[in-house]
Design an enzyme around this catalytic site. Structure first.
Site, PDB file in Angstrom:
ATOM      1  N   CYS A  46       0.813  -1.210   0.000  1.00 56.92           N
ATOM      2  CA  CYS A  46       0.000   0.000   0.000  1.00 56.92           C
ATOM      3  C   CYS A  46       0.848   1.261   0.000  1.00 56.92           C
ATOM      4  O   CYS A  46       0.493   2.248  -0.659  1.00 56.92           O
ATOM      5  CB  CYS A  46      -0.954   0.000   1.188  1.00 56.92           C
ATOM      6  SG  CYS A  46      -0.144  -0.133   2.786  1.00 56.92           S
ATOM      7  N   HIS A  88      -2.239   0.472   7.003  1.00 56.76           N
ATOM      8  CA  HIS A  88      -2.548   0.812   5.619  1.00 56.76           C
ATOM      9  C   HIS A  88      -2.094   2.238   5.342  1.00 56.76           C
ATOM     10  O   HIS A  88      -1.922   3.047   6.261  1.00 56.76           O
ATOM     11  CB  HIS A  88      -4.060   0.679   5.382  1.00 56.76           C
ATOM     12  CG  HIS A  88      -4.464   0.749   3.947  1.00 56.76           C
ATOM     13  ND1 HIS A  88      -3.951  -0.074   2.984  1.00 56.76           N
ATOM     14  CD2 HIS A  88      -5.355   1.565   3.303  1.00 56.76           C
ATOM     15  CE1 HIS A  88      -4.490   0.202   1.819  1.00 56.76           C
ATOM     16  NE2 HIS A  88      -5.352   1.210   1.990  1.00 56.76           N
ATOM     17  N   ASP A 120      -7.868   6.012  -2.473  1.00 54.88           N
ATOM     18  CA  ASP A 120      -7.081   4.836  -2.089  1.00 54.88           C
ATOM     19  C   ASP A 120      -6.643   4.099  -3.350  1.00 54.88           C
ATOM     20  O   ASP A 120      -7.405   3.301  -3.912  1.00 54.88           O
ATOM     21  CB  ASP A 120      -7.897   3.912  -1.199  1.00 54.88           C
ATOM     22  CG  ASP A 120      -7.034   2.864  -0.508  1.00 54.88           C
ATOM     23  OD1 ASP A 120      -5.888   2.669  -0.950  1.00 54.88           O
ATOM     24  OD2 ASP A 120      -7.502   2.246   0.467  1.00 54.88           O
TER      25      ASP A 120
END
Length: 669
Positions: free
Chosen positions: A427, A471, A487
């Site tokens: 991520c 994350h 995202d």
């Protein structure tokens, strides 16, 4: 000493009584107590010290088994010098938590080598009680508490054996358990009413928080990767209503604005000067919840994006930073519990300061030229920030990008290497690349780190968020919309957001075993264990001043101060003392059934002219009856044998009936 002074103090001075020698049969109890109190420290002490302590205890066991002499005091003095010097060399000090515990461990292993008298035994037991407390420096879990309870019982039983002489093991343990049970009401009352201290009880300022893990103030490729491979719990959440969808669960941590080409860094904000407060326009989707946050040595409270109501009674003095971070005034050094209200649909900073926007466009010069050229092409083609962002997400979705915890290493031009080369990452790779592309295209952007998702425990209704849920995502600023969450990981691995990290990663990627559990039985056991730990944390370890006020208000003390708490403490302890005293006296006045049956038998014999003396035991009395009244010898011997088994041994229930039958058979005589 002059004679007058001798007379004034009471005559001649009396010589000190010689110390009572330690009974041979008590030594195994003392050695077992030493091993029980010291053994858990082997997990965090240096190997050489653990081996030295274990060797000395084994040596002492061998000396006891062979009934050999103890080592000379010169040898013990040499061992003390070697041990203390080794601890000082290992820790570079004899002070502090680690070195202090090591010294106590070494002394506990060494003390049995000079154990000759009851006084030595008392010193070892008292050292054992003190050493038990030090286990809480390293762990305050349920297994630690159970081990300490068992060790406390063993130490108490050891005291009984040392001073009470030889007894059956079961009787000693039962007596120790009874003593602890009598102390339990006082322990509970003091736990509930004694004033609580703010902050950790089991820690030292220099080294109490060195082992805490979590998010940090900077992020580079691989930093979250290492964190995600931990199954430790970051925090737990209890929602007042329905739990939001997993795709809405973004728990906000540090915001990274500064980038040097390799590492993103969050700006350190002065807690006394929080800066311009953000302007938040909340929508209709609001949720209220209570968070139990584990200590992580940072100021972030990891609120659900985006908090509207901050806790005012938690002692954290939280504020909302200009970058929308929920920050405590001081780093969170102990488990904290607080209530929050967040909005799931919001507009944040519709009007942003020029300085903030300018900071969100900065890039290090001379790096990632290919990414700059790609972003410039998007800017010329798509014009608006929304369409540029959509082009970047489409690029990540359609090109051959892979979500993995084992990405290749990147070079100096990290974003170029990732976007046009490896295309394998986690991520932080996707969020970092996206923000660089947005900034290069003239769109203000920044990286946000925190946690995403969580797992609902059906046993207690808490949402558990682990370090493996760490994350990173991005935010861009859009005109008249403020800061908007984007995202990019969801474009490559949507299952990461909708289901969880275990569904997004390839089968071979490393993840904690607690996260990859497939068996329903094992998952249920894990949920029950997590629920038990949560209850332990909430009501035992988390029993802080705030929680104590809540409990006392339920008991009728709405505004408790030290006077009210002292009066309540004294009153309840007095009542508990009276109840324990009454129960103890009642137990002493209650005659066991076997003894009552024997007394009836002896009373019948007394009518026949044979009176048992108070000092006579059952077998001695039976021998005298056989000499004085031979015709009663068999019956008396049978009754005495049954009573002796019942009262002093492990007699059976049918023997009590036979003893009563002997009394009935004696009546016609």
């Amino acid at each position: 000493m002059p004679a007058r002074l001798m007379a004034w103090v009471g005559g001649k001075s009396k010589p000190a009584k010689p110390a009572l020698a330690l009974e041979y049969g008590a030594i195994p109890w003392l050695l077992a107590a030493a091993m029980a109190t010291a053994a858990p420290h082997v997990l965090h002490l240096p190997l050489w010290l653990s081996m030295l302590g274990g060797s000395m205890l084994l040596w002492r066991i061998g000396l006891w088994h062979l009934n050999a002499r103890l080592p000379s005091r010169w040898l013990l003095a040499l061992l003390v010098l070697v041990g203390v010097a080794g601890i000082g060399w290992q820790f570079r000090t004899l002070l502090g938590k680690e070195a202090g515990v090591a010294l106590l461990f070494f002394l506990m292993a060494l003390k049995p080598m000079e154990m000759r008298t009851r006084r030595d035994a008392m010193a070892l037991v008292m050292l054992g009680f003190f050493l038990l407390l030090t286990h809480y420096f390293f762990s305050q879990s349920i297994p630690t508490g159970l081990w300490l309870l068992a060790s406390t019982t063993l130490l108490t039983a050891t005291l009984i054996r040392v001073h009470g002489g030889a007894q059956p093991v079961g009787a000693i343990v039962r007596y120790a358990g009874l003593l602890l049970a009598q102390a339990a009401p006082f322990m509970l009352i003091i736990f509930l009413l004694f004033p609580r201290v703010s902050g950790p009880l089991w820690g030292l300022p220099q080294d109490a928080y060195s082992g805490l893990s979590g998010l940090s103030e900077q992020m580079s490729p691989g930093s979250l990767n290492n964190l995600i491979q931990s199954g430790a719990i970051a925090f737990r959440v209890r929602f007042s209503g329905e739990v939001p969808e997993k795709s809405d669960l973004y728990w906000r941590g540090p915001v990274f604005e500064d980038y040097d080409g390799q590492t993103w860094r969050a700006r350190v904000r002065d807690p006394l000067r929080p800066g311009r407060p953000p302007l938040i326009e909340a929508g209709d989707r609001k949720v209220s919840y209570v968070t139990t946050l584990e200590a992580h040595n940072q100021r972030w409270l990891l609120a659900l994006d985006l908090p509207l109501v901050l806790p005012d009674d938690s002692g954290l003095s939280p504020t909302l930073s200009p970058t929308l971070e929920t920050l405590a005034r001081e780093p969170v050094l102990s488990r904290a519990r607080f209530a929050l209200t967040s909005s799931l649909d919001f507009v944040a900073n519709r009007q942003e300061t020029p300085a903030m926007l300018q900071q969100s466009l900065r890039l290090p010069p001379g790096l990632n030229q290919r990414s700059r050229e790609l972003a410039e092409a998007w800017r010329e083609k798509f014009k608006t920030p929304e369409r540029i962002s959509g082009a970047a997400l489409l690029f990540f979705r359609q090109e051959a990008f892979f979500y993995t915890l084992r990405p290749p290493l990147l070079g100096q031009n990290a974003v170029d290497d990732f976007v046009f080369g490896t295309r394998r990452g986690f991520c932080e790779h996707f969020a970092s690349a996206y923000v660089v592309l947005m900034r290069a295209a003239g769109v203000p952007a920044r990286v946000v780190a925190g946690y995403q998702g969580g797992e609902l425990n059906p046993v207690d209704g808490y949402l558990t968020v682990r370090q493996s849920d760490a994350h990173a995502w991005a935010e861009i600023w859009l005109d008249d919309q403020g800061w908007v969450r984007v995202d990019p990981t969801a474009a490559v691995a949507p299952s990461r957001i909708e289901v969880g990290i275990e569904a997004a990663l390839p089968a071979g990627d490393p993840l904690p075993a607690l996260v990859r559990i497939d068996s329903e039985l094992l998952r249920d056991l894990r949920n029950r264990w997590d629920a038990a730990n949560n209850t332990w944390n909430q009501w035992v370890l988390g029993y802080n001043p705030q929680r104590q006020r809540e409990v006392l208000s339920r008991l009728g003390l709405n505004e408790p101060d030290w006077r009210n708490m002292t009066a309540a403490l004294a009153t309840l302890c007095g009542i508990a003392l009276l109840l324990v005293t009454w129960w103890t006296l009642h137990q002493r006045t209650t005659t066991p059934p076997a003894q009552r049956a024997w007394q009836r038998f002896c009373k019948r014999l007394a009518r026949l002219g044979i009176v048992r003396a108070a000092w006579e035991g059952p077998l001695d009395f039976a021998s005298r009856v056989a000499r004085e009244r031979p015709e009663l010898a068999a019956l008396t011997s049978e009754a005495a044998s049954h009573f002796a088994d019942l009262h002093y041994g492990t007699g059976k229930a049918e023997q009590l009936q036979k003893l009563r039958e002997c009394t009935r058979r004696l009546k016609p005589l």
